[in-house]
Enzyme design. Structure first.
Site, short mmCIF file in Angstrom:
data_model
loop_
_atom_site.label_atom_id
_atom_site.label_comp_id
_atom_site.label_asym_id
_atom_site.label_seq_id
_atom_site.Cartn_x
_atom_site.Cartn_y
_atom_site.Cartn_z
N ARG A 153 -2.74 -8.43 10.36
CA ARG A 153 -3.29 -7.19 9.81
C ARG A 153 -2.89 -7.01 8.36
NH1 ARG A 153 0.78 -2.85 10.79
NH2 ARG A 153 2.45 -3.72 12.06
N ASN B 213 4.68 -13.26 4.19
CA ASN B 213 4.09 -11.93 3.98
C ASN B 213 4.68 -10.86 4.90
OD1 ASN B 213 1.70 -9.92 3.49
ND2 ASN B 213 1.67 -10.34 5.70
N TYR C 156 14.92 -1.75 1.54
CA TYR C 156 13.68 -2.48 1.25
C TYR C 156 13.71 -3.06 -0.17
CZ TYR C 156 8.55 -3.08 0.85
OH TYR C 156 7.28 -3.58 0.67
N PRO D 286 3.19 -6.72 -4.88
CA PRO D 286 2.12 -5.73 -4.78
C PRO D 286 2.64 -4.35 -5.19
CG PRO D 286 2.38 -6.95 -2.70
CD PRO D 286 3.58 -7.25 -3.56
N GLY D 287 1.75 -3.56 -5.76
CA GLY D 287 2.02 -2.13 -5.95
C GLY D 287 1.58 -1.42 -4.68
N ILE E 83 -0.75 -0.51 -1.90
CA ILE E 83 -1.92 -1.18 -1.31
C ILE E 83 -2.28 -0.45 -0.02
CG2 ILE E 83 -2.83 -3.39 -0.46
CD1 ILE E 83 -1.87 -3.52 -3.43
P1 NAP Z 1 1.89 -4.21 7.66
O1 NAP Z 1 0.47 -3.75 7.73
O2 NAP Z 1 2.97 -3.31 8.14
O3 NAP Z 1 2.02 -5.64 8.35
C1 NAP Z 1 3.25 -6.29 8.40
C2 NAP Z 1 3.12 -7.51 9.30
O4 NAP Z 1 4.39 -8.14 9.42
C3 NAP Z 1 2.65 -7.14 10.68
O5 NAP Z 1 1.65 -8.05 11.04
C4 NAP Z 1 3.91 -7.32 11.51
O6 NAP Z 1 3.71 -7.70 12.86
C5 NAP Z 1 4.59 -8.47 10.79
N1 NAP Z 1 6.00 -8.56 11.14
C6 NAP Z 1 6.92 -7.57 11.15
N2 NAP Z 1 8.12 -8.03 11.55
C7 NAP Z 1 7.95 -9.36 11.82
C8 NAP Z 1 8.82 -10.39 12.27
N3 NAP Z 1 10.11 -10.16 12.55
N4 NAP Z 1 8.31 -11.63 12.44
C9 NAP Z 1 7.01 -11.89 12.17
N5 NAP Z 1 6.14 -10.96 11.74
C10 NAP Z 1 6.60 -9.70 11.56
O7 NAP Z 1 2.29 -4.57 6.15
P2 NAP Z 1 1.41 -4.75 4.84
O8 NAP Z 1 1.28 -3.43 4.18
O9 NAP Z 1 0.20 -5.58 5.09
O10 NAP Z 1 2.46 -5.55 3.94
C11 NAP Z 1 2.52 -6.96 3.92
C12 NAP Z 1 3.62 -7.37 2.96
O11 NAP Z 1 3.38 -6.80 1.66
C13 NAP Z 1 5.01 -6.87 3.38
O12 NAP Z 1 5.98 -7.84 3.08
C14 NAP Z 1 5.22 -5.64 2.52
O13 NAP Z 1 6.58 -5.38 2.32
C15 NAP Z 1 4.51 -6.07 1.24
N6 NAP Z 1 4.09 -4.94 0.42
C16 NAP Z 1 3.19 -4.03 0.87
C17 NAP Z 1 2.81 -2.98 0.05
C18 NAP Z 1 1.81 -1.95 0.49
O14 NAP Z 1 1.56 -1.02 -0.29
N7 NAP Z 1 1.21 -2.05 1.66
C19 NAP Z 1 3.36 -2.85 -1.22
C20 NAP Z 1 4.28 -3.79 -1.65
C21 NAP Z 1 4.63 -4.84 -0.83
P3 NAP Z 1 3.29 -6.63 14.01
O15 NAP Z 1 1.85 -6.39 13.83
O16 NAP Z 1 3.60 -7.38 15.25
O17 NAP Z 1 4.16 -5.42 13.79
#
Ligand code: NAP
Length: 241
Positions: A14, A83, A148, A178-179, A181
């Site tokens: 996702r 990721n 974090y 990423p900022g 998202i």
């Molecule tokens: P997300 O929608 O919360 O998805 C995170 C994914 O990581 C989920 O598929 C989750 O699995 C998986 N995950 C969590 N713990 C895990 C583990 N122990 N082993 C394997 N998989 C695991 O996050 P996102 O927003 O797409 O973010 C993706 C990345 O971008 C992250 O590293 C986040 O810190 C970074 N980021 C995001 C943003 C933002 O604004 N969204 C900004 C900066 C950085 P489940 O589905 O099973 O929970």
């Protein structure tokens, strides 16, 4: 276009991970997704046709076992996108040690675990692309996110260090920050915080997962071989390092 390679995307079911999987596939790669939620993995694996494996990146033994399984069933991994990430936000002076440790275990040690297990094969084959998803909040720090931000900042030092170690083996290692998202992670934020943050973005909008996926696909290409140890900010101009 690059030669077809096998790519592993952690947290690939996702959000940003799913968009990265789409972008790598559009570049002709075979994408394997790994995640912790078995039901979601089965559903997304079936819908996309992507091999899907349950792998908890915070558990070194599980990573060792699952990488061996993926490499024997799908083939050698040439592209690794770290990721997967979690948040356990709270003020540092009230933070439970478990919330600190959980975020470090997944967001920082998880990336060590996958790199530690997958990089030796890349070294033997003389080719690899490793892309670590950090965060703007790892670059600038963020109120309520000391765990974090520490993990994401740690990823930048880790990226630069292993980029130096692996550069003469045909392996590049880069970080993407990423900022804000639009994903489940930001949907969990209070509405007023999200609105206030969007107002601070010079580009005038919150980012889409595809904005990050395009950068990852670019770094994953063979032609990006002279880019290593870099930190790529993809944040609409919100933080300029
Ligand atoms: P997300 O929608 O919360 O998805 C995170 C994914 O990581 C989920 O598929 C989750 O699995 C998986 N995950 C969590 N713990 C895990 C583990 N122990 N082993 C394997 N998989 C695991 O996050 P996102 O927003 O797409 O973010 C993706 C990345 O971008 C992250 O590293 C986040 O810190 C970074 N980021 C995001 C943003 C933002 O604004 N969204 C900004 C900066 C950085 P489940 O589905 O099973 O929970």
């Amino acid at each position: 276009m690059s030669e077809q390679r096998i790519a592993v995307v952690t947290g690939g079911t996702r959000g940003i991970g799913a968009a990265i999987a789409d972008a790598l596939e559009a570049d002709g790669h075979k994408v394997v997704i790994v995640d912790v939620d078995e039901a979601k993995l089965a559903e997304v694996g079936q819908a996309t046709g992507r091999p899907a494996y349950r792998m908890d990146i915070s558990d070194f033994d599980n990573v060792t076992e699952m990488v061996a399984k993926i490499e024997s069933e799908v083939g050698p991994i040439s592209i690794l996108v770290n990721n997967a990430g979690i948040t356990r936000d709270g003020f540092m002076h009230k933070m439970k040690p478990e919330a600190w440790q959980a975020v470090i275990n997944v967001n920082l040690s998880g990336t060590f675990n996958t790199c530690r297990v997958i990089a030796p094969g890349m070294r033997d084959r003389g080719y690899g692309r490793i892309i670590n998803i950090s965060s703007m909040n790892g670059q600038r720090g963020q109120f309520g996110q000391s765990n974090y931000a520490a993990a994401k900042a740690g990823l930048l030092g880790f990226t630069r260090s292993i980029a130096q170690e692996l550069a003469n083996k045909g392996i590049t290692v880069n970080a993407v920050c990423p900022g804000f998202i639009k994903t489940d992670m930001t949907a969990a934020m209070p509405d007023d915080v999200l609105k206030a943050e969007t107002a601070k973005i010079p580009a005038g909008r919150i980012g889409n997962p595809e904005d990050i996926a395009d950068m990852v696909a670019f770094l994953a290409r063979e032609q990006s071989s002279f880019i290593t140890g870099a930190t790529m900010s993809v944040n609409g101009g919100q933080y300029m390092d």
